[in-house]
Every structure is written in C-alpha cells, then in structure tokens.
Design an enzyme around this catalytic site. Structure first.
Site, PDB file in Angstrom:
ATOM      1  N   HIS A   9      -7.719   2.554 -14.799  1.00  0.00           N
ATOM      2  CA  HIS A   9      -7.614   3.850 -14.238  1.00  0.00           C
ATOM      3  C   HIS A   9      -8.875   4.605 -15.038  1.00  0.00           C
ATOM      4  CE1 HIS A   9      -6.523   5.029 -18.503  1.00  0.00           C
ATOM      5  NE2 HIS A   9      -5.628   3.981 -18.431  1.00  0.00           N
ATOM      6  N   GLU A  88       1.619  -0.136 -17.689  1.00  0.00           N
ATOM      7  CA  GLU A  88       1.140  -0.073 -19.001  1.00  0.00           C
ATOM      8  C   GLU A  88       2.341  -0.706 -20.046  1.00  0.00           C
ATOM      9  OE1 GLU A  88      -0.883  -0.305 -21.288  1.00  0.00           O
ATOM     10  OE2 GLU A  88      -1.878   1.807 -21.363  1.00  0.00           O
TER      11      GLU A  88
END
Length: 245
Positions: A9, A88
């Site tokens: 990201h 994550e």
C-alpha cells in the site's frame, strides 16, 4: 501457474508519523501515499489483470481502488476481492505504538535477528504470518491459472512484512533472512509460480515499463525442457517466440 504482482500500500499517516499501525482501523493514505498509489496504478494500466485482491485494511483497499479506477476503457478492472490471508501481521500489544518506543523493547532485537522466534505479545508469530500469506497467495494463484490460463497476471495489494515474507518464500530463504529484503510504500514485486519453482522477476520497483507482463511467458528453451526450468545462460526474455524444432 500464473504471475502475481505484489503491491505494498501507499504511505500512510502512521508511516509518516513513525507509528506501527498494524490492524488499527481508520489508518489511511496520506497525500504522498495517494500520489504513490496513482503512479503505481498508471504503471499497472498496461497489464491485463485477471484478479485484483486486497488485504482488508483500509490503506490497501484505498491503494487497490486507484488501480481499479485507472484501467483503460478496453480493459476494465476485475472487482476488488478481500483476502484475509493478505491482512497485516497481528502485532498484538505493539499495535499503535511509536516505532521509537518499540525499538527499546528487547523483543525488537529478536525481530531484527531471529524473526522466526518472534511471537508479538497478544498477537501472532511471524512464522504464522508467513504461512497464512503464502497459503493464500499460492491458493489464489492456482485458482487464477485454472480460470484464466498459465499466462494470467493478477495483483495482490498487501503490507510490507507480508511482501517480504512472500518474497523470502519464493527465494527459498529462511524467515530469519527476510529482514534483508525491502518493500517500499506502493512498490511492486513480481513473482511467477511454476510447477518447478517460483521465479522472482522484479522486487521493490517504483518505476519502469510493465508491458512485458502482458506478453505470455517465454517458451521453454528446447524440446523436452520442463515448464519452469531455469534457462542456462539467461534465456531470451519474456515474450520470445518459441524456437523452431
């Protein structure tokens, strides 16, 4: 098998502020991260994407949305799919803490030197993080290849430690060496999975033409060579017509 592009990201407010975001909700791209995501989306516009998959964290969904919005009219983007395997790492009690404070924790040195031994307090181990990410990507890759052919390319938008863990697996590196690898915000890493082995085609790139990914994988160098064999001498590169037999 297919080819996966791993995209971290773009930069977030937490990245810029030196905070370990983890799975904290509401962490979004900052202005620099939005620009990085747009630039990466422009690079990816020339690549036909058979699937567009994202971590459930907002910063990854934001980054994936830029890719979806920048597809050419004749190549509409597939719907963004969420895969929990790309989430994550669960940093547990470390989540939301300043990096400068975490660096004083004795566990920090273990994270740096022997990550395979780490379990984050209240969170997951780095070994578990790697295994679920590898399982998710390899499973999805096989599904893409079955549906779209071995020349298919797909995108997985995820996180820095996930990219590094996947890259370590593809390179055959022990997890304790994964801190030698790097994944910058919005960078692209390319792995092609074959029956013989994964092949790492690019790592941590920020610029450059990706149109070569639109071509089918190079043909085997000679009759009888197995799919995925390494070409002695380096080969002729992607998209090369098969040799006359």
């Amino acid at each position: 098998m297919a080819t996966v592009i791993l995209q971290r990201h773009g930069r977030t407010t937490a990245n810029a502020g030196g905070v370990l975001a983890g799975r904290t909700p509401g962490v979004r791209l900052d202005e620099t991260g939005e620009r990085q995501a747009r630039d990466a989306a422009a690079r990816l516009a020339v690549v036909p994407l058979a699937a567009l998959v994202s971590s459930p964290q907002e910063r990854c969904l934001q980054t994936a949305s830029y890719v979806a919005a920048h597809r050419p009219p004749d190549a509409p983007a597939p719907e963004v799919e969420v895969d929990e395997g790309l989430a994550e790492c669960d940093y547990g009690d470390w989540q939301g803490s300043p990096i400068a404070e975490l660096a004083k924790d004795p566990l920090w040195k273990v994270v740096q030197q022997q990550p395979s031994a780490v379990r984050f307090p209240g969170g997951e181990t780095l070994r578990a993080m790697q295994q679920r990410a590898v399982d998710a990507v390899r499973r999805r890759d096989a599904e893409v290849a079955a549906a779209h052919g071995d020349g298919a390319v797909w995108l997985a938008v995820t996180h820095g430690d996930i990219v590094k863990a996947l890259l370590a697996d593809a390179l055959g590196l022990h997890l304790d060496l994964f801190q030698r690898l790097h994944a910058d915000p919005a960078s692209l890493t390319v792995i092609r999975y074959t029956a013989a082995r994964p092949m790492v085609l690019q790592t941590n790139t920020h610029s450059g033409d990706l149109s070569w990914l639109a071509a089918p994988p190079a043909a085997a160098p000679a009759a009888g060579a197995a799919e995925g064999d390494a070409v002695v001498g380096g080969g002729a590169g992607p998209g090369t017509p098969p040799p006359a037999l």
